[in-house]
Design a protein around this motif. Structure first.
Motif, PDB file in Angstrom:
ATOM      1  N   LEU A 561      24.527  36.109 -11.208  1.00  0.00           N
ATOM      2  CA  LEU A 561      24.269  37.963 -11.248  1.00  0.00           C
ATOM      3  C   LEU A 561      24.394  38.255 -12.627  1.00  0.00           C
ATOM      4  N   ILE A 562      25.914  38.170 -12.854  1.00  0.00           N
ATOM      5  CA  ILE A 562      26.767  38.661 -13.688  1.00  0.00           C
ATOM      6  C   ILE A 562      26.305  38.122 -14.902  1.00  0.00           C
ATOM      7  N   GLY A 563      25.974  37.318 -15.154  1.00  0.00           N
ATOM      8  CA  GLY A 563      25.636  35.914 -16.039  1.00  0.00           C
ATOM      9  C   GLY A 563      24.176  36.472 -16.130  1.00  0.00           C
ATOM     10  N   ASN A 564      23.269  36.755 -15.592  1.00  0.00           N
ATOM     11  CA  ASN A 564      21.483  36.982 -16.092  1.00  0.00           C
ATOM     12  C   ASN A 564      21.843  38.740 -16.486  1.00  0.00           C
ATOM     13  N   ILE A 565      22.924  39.232 -15.398  1.00  0.00           N
ATOM     14  CA  ILE A 565      23.063  40.685 -16.657  1.00  0.00           C
ATOM     15  C   ILE A 565      23.424  40.896 -18.116  1.00  0.00           C
ATOM     16  N   ALA A 566      24.198  39.906 -18.035  1.00  0.00           N
ATOM     17  CA  ALA A 566      24.910  39.660 -19.405  1.00  0.00           C
ATOM     18  C   ALA A 566      23.707  39.210 -20.221  1.00  0.00           C
ATOM     19  N   LEU A 567      23.144  38.051 -20.001  1.00  0.00           N
ATOM     20  CA  LEU A 567      21.940  37.306 -20.786  1.00  0.00           C
ATOM     21  C   LEU A 567      20.869  38.556 -21.096  1.00  0.00           C
ATOM     22  N   GLY A 568      19.980  39.715 -20.435  1.00  0.00           N
ATOM     23  CA  GLY A 568      19.348  40.359 -20.315  1.00  0.00           C
ATOM     24  C   GLY A 568      19.481  41.870 -21.212  1.00  0.00           C
ATOM     25  N   PHE A 569      21.024  42.147 -21.192  1.00  0.00           N
ATOM     26  CA  PHE A 569      21.500  42.906 -22.786  1.00  0.00           C
ATOM     27  C   PHE A 569      21.468  42.450 -23.797  1.00  0.00           C
TER      28      PHE A 569
END
Length: 681
Positions: A561-569
């Motif tokens: 979840l955190i990795g996906n949010i980081a990649l998105g930003f």
């Protein structure tokens, strides 16, 4: 007086244990200059020309072996420096990670890089810096065949006779200092909290210190040499037990995770224990020096003194410590991204096709958001939110985004270097098979994504036009037509910086995988699930069923979840930073690029030549290749660094891989019925 063991001339053999002869201490005032000139004779013109260095070194060895006067002068020069200088710092500090914090150490290196610290001439490290004064000397020193260095030290027969009080005092001071430091680190919480019994955890670290102090007391009270030797032997055994404790804690990190502090302590402990082995080896008076260990220490000191102010090496070392913390847990996810059978191959394809559906909607929404007149920051924020939600949806639906695989699979590839026992060689044929599995799985995910993204996005653009009467991008005016055409030229390698931006994206993919691994490790090491279960406010707020679902999700998905949010930003805000600072900084992601190509093509009413269309498609595939290559390479480097692996030690792997490609090329595209390492011989 010092005593050094003397080499027996029996053939070409250089025995480790040799009889001792007594030499006078007087060596004249030119001993340091003598050593400087000796190293000049060995130093190659190019530090990376190891062959030249070895040739010169062999010539020096031959001369010293044939001429007793040369050997005698060399011994006197070395012994003179041992006696006249303080060796405590060289034994207790050089080549051992600093106890200072990261920021303090970095500031120190930056300061000393501009103006190096002043060293006293009576410090043995001053001697090392004078002899190996070129900052590149460590390259050829470490490159020369290790056996030649062992032969050199065996020829010198360096073995200290315990009759020189000043030197003995320095060795014992170093022994006691390192012993106390080992005890202190062994009592840290990071070392003891995994043990059920606190006494079991700390015993070997306390025991080695007790035995060292008992030896020092025996020496001061004048007890016989045999008693002292027994005590040092027992201390050595205790240090081996300390090593076993360290290895046990390292083995636990796959199950319980680790922290940067724990990794740092384990590294420092291991270095200090290895240094104590050398000191005890000298003090035990058995006239036998472990030249293997001494040669390693010699190369470590030269390397450390040459690179002590290197900011790059300092950052690289700390990256290695961080890699221990995240690589294993980052690689757990990677296991599902590697297909072994044909069934798994097609499962990956359909999973990627599902991801392609979501990416199509992400691409459409992103271009619609681009039509809004917003400040660059808020536009970037909306882009980031769109990407993040899409990536989370891909994760939660069990779909696959092709370019997220490399950051996870790299650790699984690196795990092929793992061996059951120290000294064993990794099975490089199995590594080649793993590479083939990663290759075809990556191909399946790329194919699944692209087979859906381009046609579905084109259909969505058509439906949007049919419903609203407006194209997502494009129109009848030249400006609108050019805007649609720009979506195509942005993917073309020689009409934009698409390939550079693709490399930036590869880094972001790698970084998001790194962050995901870090969070996964923290969830395990920090016992987040257990802490939530015991949290009163959490119990009072949610029902037992809801609590179970939340904790289960956190324990299994928080990292992703955190990795996906980081990649998105990372992807969404890149353009904002590029515009803000006037830099050529943006992203190109293969699936987003494919979606943009479809939207641009529809916006132009397909008014594009076949040549330009194929050129654009080639650009999209090039973007995908660089996304994969950069993210996988960086993740693989981190993974091998976490294992302390040096790829240059396995040059034969490329040959094995090439023979595999020639013999079974289809394995890299389609899963075989069965493939074993024995078939690659």
């Amino acid at each position: 007086m010092l005593r050094i063991t003397k080499k027996k001339k029996e053939g070409t053999e250089l025995p480790v244990k040799q009889q001792a002869v007594v030499l006078p201490l007087h060596t004249g005032n030119r001993s340091l200059e003598f050593l400087v000139e000796l190293i000049k004779k060995i130093r190659p013109d190019n530090p990376r020309n190891i062959e030249e260095a070895e040739l010169k070194f062999k010539a020096v060895l031959y001369q010293v072996g044939q001429e007793r006067t040369s050997l005698f002068s060399l011994r006197k020069a070395l012994l003179s420096q041992f006696v006249k200088t303080n060796i405590v710092t060289a034994l207790t500090e050089s080549g051992i990670v600093s106890s200072r914090g990261f920021v303090q150490e970095l500031q120190s290196k930056l300061k000393h890089k501009i103006l190096p610290a002043l060293q006293s001439p009576d410090n043995f490290l001053y001697v090392i810096n004078k002899i190996f004064y070129k900052k590149s000397d460590h390259i050829w020193v470490e490159g020369i065949d290790h056996e030649l260095w062992k032969q050199f030290f065996e020829m010198l027969g360096i073995q200290i006779n315990l009759t020189e009080p000043a030197l003995i005092k320095q060795l014992q001071q170093s022994l006691q200092l390192l012993s106390y430091r080992i005890t202190t680190l062994g009592l840290e919480k990071e070392m003891t909290h995994r043990y059920d019994n606190f006494e079991d955890a700390i015993y070997p670290f306390l025991e080695q210190n007790r035995l060292v102090n008992e030896y020092l007391l025996a020496y001061e009270s004048g007890k016989d040499a045999q008693t002292q030797r027994i005590l040092l032997g027992n201390a050595t055994e205790a240090l081996h037990n300390c090593n076993q404790s360290i290895q046990w804690i390292r083995d636990q990190r796959k199950t319980y995770g680790t922290s940067l502090a724990q990794t740092y302590i384990l590294t420092r402990l291991q270095q200090q224990i290895n240094r104590l082995f050398i000191i005890i080896d000298v003090l035990d008076s058995d006239n036998a020096l472990n030249t293997e260990r001494f040669a390693n220490y010699f190369k470590t000191v030269v390397h450390n003194e040459n690179r002590k102010n290197s900011v790059r090496e300092f950052l690289s070392e700390n990256t290695g410590y961080l890699a221990y913390q995240i690589a294993e847990h980052g690689g757990r996810t990677g296991e599902r991204y590697i297909s072994t059978t044909r069934r798994e191959f097609w499962k990956m394809f359909w999973s990627a096709a599902g991801g392609g559906v979501i990416i199509s909607f992400i691409g459409v929404v992103k271009n619609l958001l681009g039509k809004m007149k917003l400040a660059p920051f808020w536009q970037g924020f909306l882009y980031s939110t769109n990407y993040s939600l899409g990536f989370i949806l891909i994760q939660d639906t069990g779909s696959t985004l092709a370019t997220k695989q490399p950051a996870y699979t790299a650790n699984n590839v690196a795990s092929s270097f793992d061996v059951e026992k120290i000294g064993e060689q990794p099975d490089l044929r199995n590594l080649a098979i793993t590479v083939a599995r990663v290759s075809r799985t990556q191909l399946a995910s790329f194919a699944g994504n692209l087979a859906v993204v381009f046609p579905l996005t084109y259909i969505l653009a058509f439906l949007f036009f049919e419903i609203t009467g407006t194209k997502i991008v494009g129109g009848n005016t030249p400006e609108q037509f050019n805007a649609a055409h720009k979506l195509l030229t942005d993917q073309q390698p020689f009409h934009s910086l698409a390939l550079l931006y693709a490399c930036f994206t590869g880094f972001f993919l790698f970084a998001s995988g790194l962050i995901a691994g870090y969070v996964e490790n923290y969830v395990v090491y920090g016992k987040i699930g257990d802490r939530l279960r015991s949290l009163s406010s959490f119990k009072n707020t949610f029902s037992e069923k809801r609590r179970y679902k939340i904790i289960h999700y956190i324990e299994n998905n928080l990292g992703a979840l955190i990795g996906n949010i980081a990649l998105g930003f990372f992807l969404g805000m890149a353009g904002f930073f590029g515009k803000t600072f006037g830099l050529p900084f943006d992203i190109r992601h293969i699936t987003i690029s494919a979606a943009n190509t479809a939207i641009g093509l529809f916006g132009m009413d397909n008014a594009i030549s076949a040549k330009e269309l194929w050129y654009t498609i080639a650009g999209v595939f090039s973007i995908g290749f660089l996304n994969f290559a950069v993210s996988f390479s960086l993740a693989f480097i981190v993974a091998v660094k976490s294992r302390g692996i040096h790829l240059k030690e396995y040059p034969e792997f490329l040959g094995i891989l090439w023979r595999y490609i020639k013999k079974f090329p289809r394995d890299f595209i389609k899963a075989p019925a069965v493939r074993t390492a024995s078939q690659l011989k």
